[in-house]
Design an enzyme around this catalytic site. Structure first.
Site, PDB file in Angstrom:
ATOM      1  N   PRO A   2       0.822  -1.223   0.000  1.00 34.12           N
ATOM      2  CA  PRO A   2       0.000   0.000   0.000  1.00 34.12           C
ATOM      3  C   PRO A   2       0.850   1.264   0.000  1.00 34.12           C
ATOM      4  CG  PRO A   2      -0.494  -1.436   1.897  1.00 34.12           C
ATOM      5  CD  PRO A   2       0.730  -1.967   1.237  1.00 34.12           C
ATOM      6  N   GLU A   3       0.529   2.158  -0.903  1.00 32.40           N
ATOM      7  CA  GLU A   3       1.104   3.502  -0.891  1.00 32.40           C
ATOM      8  C   GLU A   3      -0.078   4.467  -1.013  1.00 32.40           C
ATOM      9  OE1 GLU A   3       4.473   3.882  -3.557  1.00 32.40           O
ATOM     10  OE2 GLU A   3       5.169   1.868  -3.101  1.00 32.40           O
ATOM     11  N   LYS A  69      -0.084   8.117   3.065  1.00 31.76           N
ATOM     12  CA  LYS A  69      -0.586   6.739   3.106  1.00 31.76           C
ATOM     13  C   LYS A  69      -1.571   6.535   4.254  1.00 31.76           C
ATOM     14  CE  LYS A  69       4.086   5.216   1.813  1.00 31.76           C
ATOM     15  NZ  LYS A  69       5.196   4.302   2.171  1.00 31.76           N
ATOM     16  N   ARG A 120       0.288  -9.294   6.940  1.00 28.84           N
ATOM     17  CA  ARG A 120       1.585  -9.137   7.598  1.00 28.84           C
ATOM     18  C   ARG A 120       1.515  -8.555   9.017  1.00 28.84           C
ATOM     19  NH1 ARG A 120       5.728  -8.483   3.810  1.00 28.84           N
ATOM     20  NH2 ARG A 120       7.087  -8.525   5.620  1.00 28.84           N
ATOM     21  N   ARG A 267      15.994  -1.804   0.135  1.00 29.39           N
ATOM     22  CA  ARG A 267      14.847  -2.050  -0.747  1.00 29.39           C
ATOM     23  C   ARG A 267      15.352  -2.195  -2.180  1.00 29.39           C
ATOM     24  NH1 ARG A 267      10.206   0.036   1.585  1.00 29.39           N
ATOM     25  NH2 ARG A 267       9.134  -1.239   0.054  1.00 29.39           N
TER      26      ARG A 267
END
Ligand SMILES: [Zn+2]
Length: 277
Positions: A2-3, A69, A120, A267
């Site tokens: 999600p962004e 976000k 998560r 990342r």
């Protein structure tokens, strides 16, 4: 993951599914989904999360607002601060349908239930006073990357320094809403090498980056607005809507050079070594 676009979609879905009428019942399946403050840690679970969620039911939920976000979801004089973490989303099911995997909270009304689903467990909701909602959403955050988009000079001033532009773009304190995927996609659109130090970008590059960021975010929102969000990290067959993200070794859509990857602050960054230099 999600962004900003996925938070925007989540807010629209909650509005469509639940705004304007009281919810009959709320079910908390994972007490750690309600936290004392915005945190990725399940250990920050709020005491009496069930009571906190039940306390909202006297008022009807209203249209959520978004910053970066984060979502703010007003319920009368209370509100929920929502962060989708690494895998959070909302889905609607009929009450006689099977509960989705990783459902954490369910809001029941009539024939339907809206589930807060999160594989998560980095996602959470926080119950706050409505009066504190705006401050809670902006706390530690810079301007929203879409609704408060900066121009070239503004972006240059916000992200100034020696950090690589890809890393700086993901700094929520400077600009809220962009994560690993949208940073890579925006830099591809702007034809900027993700390793370039902010201090080395030209004014023309800042102008171009500022121009493409809201375009990139809006394109993703428009593309995702139709159905239920499915994150690529969920596995299974999911179409990849992105130009470079998760396309290592595939042909660049502009020049056909294989898309390359590098590691930046832990990342993976995807980019075209031909177009972005
Ligand atoms: Zn290329």
């Amino acid at each position: 993951m999600p962004e900003l676009p996925e938070a925007e979609i989540a807010g629209r879905q909650l509005h469509r599914w639940l705004s304007g009428q009281p919810v009959e019942r709320v079910e908390l399946l994972d007490t750690a989904a309600v936290r004392r403050e915005l945190s990725t840690k399940p250990s920050m679970a709020a005491a009496k999360g069930r009571d906190l969620l039940n306390g909202l039911l006297g008022a009807a939920p209203e249209r959520p607002v978004r910053h970066g976000k984060r979502l703010g979801w007003p319920w009368g004089d209370k509100a929920l601060l929502v962060h989708l973490g690494m895998s959070g989303k909302f889905v609607q099911r009929r009450i006689d349908e099977e509960r989705p995997a990783f459902a954490r909270i369910g809001w029941f009304r009539g024939e339907h239930v809206v589930w807060f689903v999160d594989q998560r467990r980095f996602a959470c909701v926080v119950v706050v006073d409505r009066a504190d909602l705006d401050a809670g959403m902006r706390d530690g955050h810079g301007p929203d990357a879409l609704d408060e988009a900066l121009d070239g000079p503004g972006l240059k001033a916000a992200l100034k320094g020696k950090r690589a532009i890809k890393v700086a773009l993901m700094d929520q304190a400077k600009l809220a809403g962009i994560g690993n995927i949208q940073a890579a996609e925006a830099l591809f659109k702007a034809r900027i090498d993700p390793r370039t130090a902010c201090s080395a970008l030209t004014d023309r590059q800042w102008d171009e980056l500022a121009r493409v960021i809201p375009i990139q975010l809006q394109e993703v929102i428009d593309g995702e607005d139709a159905g239920e969000i499915v994150y690529m990290t969920e596995g299974g067959e999911v179409d990849n809507p992105f130009a470079v993200y998760k396309r290592e070794g595939e042909e660049c859509p502009v020049c056909a050079t294989p898309i390359a990857t590098i590691e930046q602050t832990g990342r993976t960054t995807y980019f075209c070594p031909q177009c972005q230099r």
